[in-house]
Design an enzyme around this catalytic site. Structure first.
Site, short mmCIF file in Angstrom:
data_model
loop_
_atom_site.label_atom_id
_atom_site.label_comp_id
_atom_site.label_asym_id
_atom_site.label_seq_id
_atom_site.Cartn_x
_atom_site.Cartn_y
_atom_site.Cartn_z
N TYR A 18 -34.09 12.62 84.02
CA TYR A 18 -35.00 12.09 83.00
C TYR A 18 -34.44 12.41 81.63
CZ TYR A 18 -39.27 9.97 84.68
OH TYR A 18 -40.17 9.07 85.16
N GLU A 21 -35.94 10.95 78.41
CA GLU A 21 -36.73 10.19 77.43
C GLU A 21 -36.33 10.61 76.02
OE1 GLU A 21 -40.69 10.90 78.76
OE2 GLU A 21 -40.69 9.16 80.07
N ASP A 54 -29.63 -13.97 70.54
CA ASP A 54 -29.56 -13.47 71.92
C ASP A 54 -28.28 -14.07 72.52
OD1 ASP A 54 -29.65 -13.17 74.65
OD2 ASP A 54 -31.72 -13.86 74.87
N THR A 106 -27.33 -9.23 77.45
CA THR A 106 -27.29 -8.52 78.72
C THR A 106 -25.87 -7.98 78.86
OG1 THR A 106 -26.72 -10.59 79.81
CG2 THR A 106 -29.03 -9.90 79.91
N LYS A 160 -23.53 -10.44 82.49
CA LYS A 160 -23.09 -11.84 82.62
C LYS A 160 -21.61 -11.90 82.26
CE LYS A 160 -27.64 -13.92 81.79
NZ LYS A 160 -28.51 -12.96 81.08
N ARG A 190 -26.12 -4.44 85.48
CA ARG A 190 -27.30 -5.23 85.10
C ARG A 190 -28.08 -4.46 84.04
NH1 ARG A 190 -29.40 -9.69 87.13
NH2 ARG A 190 -27.54 -9.73 88.39
N1 DSN Z 1 -31.35 -15.79 84.41
C1 DSN Z 1 -30.42 -15.94 83.32
C2 DSN Z 1 -29.62 -17.18 83.45
O1 DSN Z 1 -29.40 -17.60 84.57
O2 DSN Z 1 -29.19 -17.74 82.47
C3 DSN Z 1 -31.07 -15.85 82.02
O3 DSN Z 1 -31.87 -14.72 81.99
#
Ligand code: DSN
Length: 414
Positions: free
Chosen positions: A50, A52, A195, A221, A224, A230
């Site tokens: 933990y 925090e 974003d 994110t 990707k 993730r």
């Molecule tokens: N799920 C993602 C995508 O496929 O683009 C976006 O969050």
């Protein structure tokens, strides 16, 4: 005790998923194969801790080592994007965005984002998401040619007068001009939030223009195009915003950070900072380009006519079959894509008139232009005769053989 001995059900399903990932061609534009060393640290004892708070300002004892890990992740993230402040705690891209809104907006404030059906994201104000429930959301989209028209976006912004403009997309095939968005935001006095979840891996390699210094806040994110674990991140150059964002993530919407994932982010960032990363990102774009060109040569329409990034959007507006039909037929042939709405959509979001195809995951397996040209031809073979299951089976067998030449994970790793 090993997972195999303790919980055979979960072990077996994990092995089947491993086999699926290895046998199929993963072409969902938002997916990738992370590195074994990222998975190693994510599966480590760090999950027990933990922590925090933030480095050197924790609510729990025993954080001396995890402080070091989070600080390294923050420093690498800042170096990657060329910004002053980074929060590496968001558990996902959606939570990163929720954290940004909570930090900089009040309930009822107006936000202007890209329409989900035009390639935007749920968290950019869609009415079914908290971003569209808590805030008053308005949208811009793409023209029928599949491209954003910045003059039109300015016109909409002048009418809406949003407190925040959100730029960034989940299904947009052209370069986003952050400088133009800055000019629009300045004209209407809006905060500019980007974003870049989809394009971050290209941005850090110099293969897409950087939202800094134009945007006030940037989220992404890490799983990707960045190929890390993730999770989500938020960056800014504004000290006041950085403080508000930290409070908005913890204690605003999250509790103890996932230290094992933060460590995975740090390891992923180390890859992203390497020279090899630039080669990977360049190849991602080259592969998407030849994929698109081959599909066009085979008579398929692409939204915007092609691509500047890691994905193509194929439109079936002029075909008898839908995005859903194509998604299923390609799935039967061992190619994983997703159905997607296209500009001028005539079908429901559950059916759609398009598919989104991305290059990041297969590029991570080492595939290059010749493989992508072959795959595009097989995609066209399946779509040309969409109800022919023997074509699907033949393509599946051929592509499985191809996939096995580009080994990504070894059974012994699990
Ligand atoms: N799920 C993602 C995508 O496929 O683009 C976006 O969050």
């Amino acid at each position: 005790m090993s997972l195999e001995n303790y919980d055979k059900e979960i072990f077996d399903l994990t092995q089947l998923e491993l086999k699926r990932q290895c046998d199929h061609l993963e072409m969902i534009a938002s997916e990738n194969f992370t590195y074994p060393e990222v998975m190693e640290v994510m599966g480590s004892i760090l999950t027990n801790k933990y922590a925090e708070g933030y480095p050197l300002k924790r609510y729990y004892g025993g954080c001396e080592y995890v402080d070091g890990i989070e600080q390294i992740a923050i420093d690498r993230c800042r170096a990657l994007f060329g910004c002053e402040y980074a929060n590496v705690q968001p558990n996902s891209g959606s939570q990163a965005n929720q954290g940004v809104y909570g930090a900089l907006l009040n309930p009822g404030d107006k936000i202007l984002g890209m329409d989900l059906s035009h390639g935007g994201h749920l968290t950019h104000g869609a009415k079914v998401s908290s971003s569209g429930k808590i805030y008053e959301s308005f949208f811009y989209g793409v023209e029928l040619d599949g491209r954003m028209n910045y003059e039109r976006i300015l016109d909409i912004a002048k009418i809406v007068k949003p407190k925040m403009i959100v730029c960034g997309a989940s299904a947009y095939t052209r370069e986003i001009d952050f400088k133009k968005f800055r000019e629009i935001a300045d004209e209407v006095g809006a905060i500019l939030f980007a974003d870049i979840a989809h394009i971050a891996g290209l941005v850090v390699a110099g293969e897409h223009n950087n939202p800094f210094p134009y945007c006030d806040v940037v989220s992404s994110t890490t799983h990707k195009t960045l190929r890390g674990p993730r999770g989500g991140i938020i960056m800014t150059n504004n000290e006041d915003y950085a403080k508000r964002i930290n409070s908005s993530i913890f204690p605003g919407i999250q509790g103890g950070p996932l230290v094992h994932v933060i460590a995975g982010k740090a390891v992923g960032f180390k890859h992203n900072l390497s020279d090899e990363w630039k080669i990977y990102a360049k190849q991602v774009k080259a592969n998407a380009k030849i994929l698109g060109e081959t599909l066009v040569r085979r008579g398929y329409d692409l939204v915007s006519g092609g691509t500047d990034n890691h994905l193509v959007l194929v439109s079936f507006l002029n075909k008898e079959f839908s995005g859903k039909d194509a998604d299923i037929a390609l799935g039967n042939a061992g190619i994983t894509v997703n159905k997607n709405t296209v500009p001028g959509e005539i079908r429901s979001p559950f059916i759609t008139s398009g598919i989104r195809i991305g290059s990041p995951a297969l590029t991570a397996r080492g595939m290059k232009e010749s493989e992508f040209e072959l795959i595009a031809n097989r995609i066209a073979d399946v779509l040309d005769d969409i109800n022919n299951q023997s074509v699907q089976q033949k393509v599946k067998a051929e592509l499985k053989e191809l996939a096995h030449k580009f080994i990504i994970y070894d059974k012994a790793m699990f």
